[in-house]
Design an enzyme around this catalytic site. Structure first.
Site, short mmCIF file in Angstrom:
data_model
loop_
_atom_site.label_atom_id
_atom_site.label_comp_id
_atom_site.label_asym_id
_atom_site.label_seq_id
_atom_site.Cartn_x
_atom_site.Cartn_y
_atom_site.Cartn_z
N LYS A 1 0.82 -1.20 0.00
CA LYS A 1 0.00 0.00 0.00
C LYS A 1 0.86 1.27 0.00
CE LYS A 1 -1.97 1.41 3.69
NZ LYS A 1 -2.78 1.93 4.80
N ARG B 1 -12.21 4.88 9.95
CA ARG B 1 -12.09 3.60 10.65
C ARG B 1 -13.44 3.10 11.17
NH1 ARG B 1 -7.34 1.94 9.29
NH2 ARG B 1 -5.54 2.51 10.52
N ARG C 1 12.15 -14.19 5.05
CA ARG C 1 13.09 -13.17 4.57
C ARG C 1 14.31 -13.01 5.47
NH1 ARG C 1 9.05 -8.20 3.06
NH2 ARG C 1 8.93 -8.07 5.32
N ARG D 1 14.77 -9.45 10.34
CA ARG D 1 13.98 -8.53 11.17
C ARG D 1 13.13 -9.35 12.13
NH1 ARG D 1 11.13 -4.31 7.22
NH2 ARG D 1 9.63 -4.66 8.86
N ARG E 1 -0.73 -9.16 12.48
CA ARG E 1 -0.94 -7.90 11.76
C ARG E 1 -2.09 -8.02 10.76
NH1 ARG E 1 4.13 -6.30 9.11
NH2 ARG E 1 5.49 -7.68 10.28
#
Ligand SMILES: [Zn+2]
Length: 217
Positions: A15, A90, A129, A163, A174
């Site tokens: 996004k 929202r 990753r 990470r 998430r």
């Protein structure tokens, strides 16, 4: 006529990349309430001062303040500047307010674009990753390993980094947060026939082309 869109997409759908592209290439303005709030506080506008007082008291910024902030920001735009709403609205109440705010500025909401992801594929993509600690070349456990295991193809370093939030559990959390956040507003815009779906798993250029086609640029 300037386009006004809401851009939605879970973390990992690209996004931010697409919004930046629309800002740079199409001259659109990205309005995220967090950024607007910080800018208004910094500039010391009437709404900014009000918001600052509320935040300093440790309270949440009310819908009235957010609406006033958007109103103030829309005032400053030229009528031919398109707007990308990011992270707003929202709630159903905010969605209704947005219609009023846009209407007052001679605007209307044209599209709600949602970047869709295949959640399992996204978890798979993100959770494997890692990258070279020296030159940052990206690698992936399953899809893109160094030619010689443990040695960076580019610089020969044997140190790699990961990470901490690139793990399956964090990605799933998430995604669930994203679904919970959009659940109150998606049905409203679906009922109005405004929601357009774009495959966020496609290569970046294809996602961009699909969005451009929707915006008929
Ligand atoms: Zn390297």
């Amino acid at each position: 006529m300037a386009l006004n869109i809401i851009l939605l997409g879970p973390p990992g759908a690209g996004k931010g990349t697409q919004a930046s592209r629309l800002v740079e290439d199409a001259g659109m303005v990205q309005l995220s309430t967090g950024d607007m709030l910080r800018a208004a506080v910094k500039a010391g506008t009437p709404v900014g001062l009000q918001a600052k007082a509320v935040m300093e008291a440790g309270e949440l910024v009310s819908d009235e303040i957010v609406n006033a902030l958007i109103d103030e920001t829309l005032d400053r735009l030229s009528p031919d500047q398109g707007v990308i709403f990011d992270g707003y609205p929202r709630t159903a109440g905010q969605a209704a307010s947005l219609d009023g705010l846009l209407g007052r500025h001679g605007r209307k909401l044209d599209h709600v674009i949602e970047l869709d992801v295949d959640e399992d594929a996204l978890v798979d993509r993100i959770s494997g990753r890692f990258s070279c600690a020296r030159c940052s070349t990206p690698y992936h456990d399953r899809y893109n390993q160094p030619e010689v295991a443990g040695v960076c193809d580019l610089c020969g370093s044997t140190e790699f980094k990961r990470r901490p939030d690139d793990n399956a559990e964090t990605v799933r959390t998430r995604l669930a947060e994203y679904r919970a956040k959009t659940a109150p507003i998606l049905p409203i815009y679906e009922a109005r026939g405004l929601v357009r779906h774009v495959d966020g798993m496609a290569p970046i250029e294809k996602v961009g082309a699909a969005i451009d086609a929707l915006l008929e640029r």
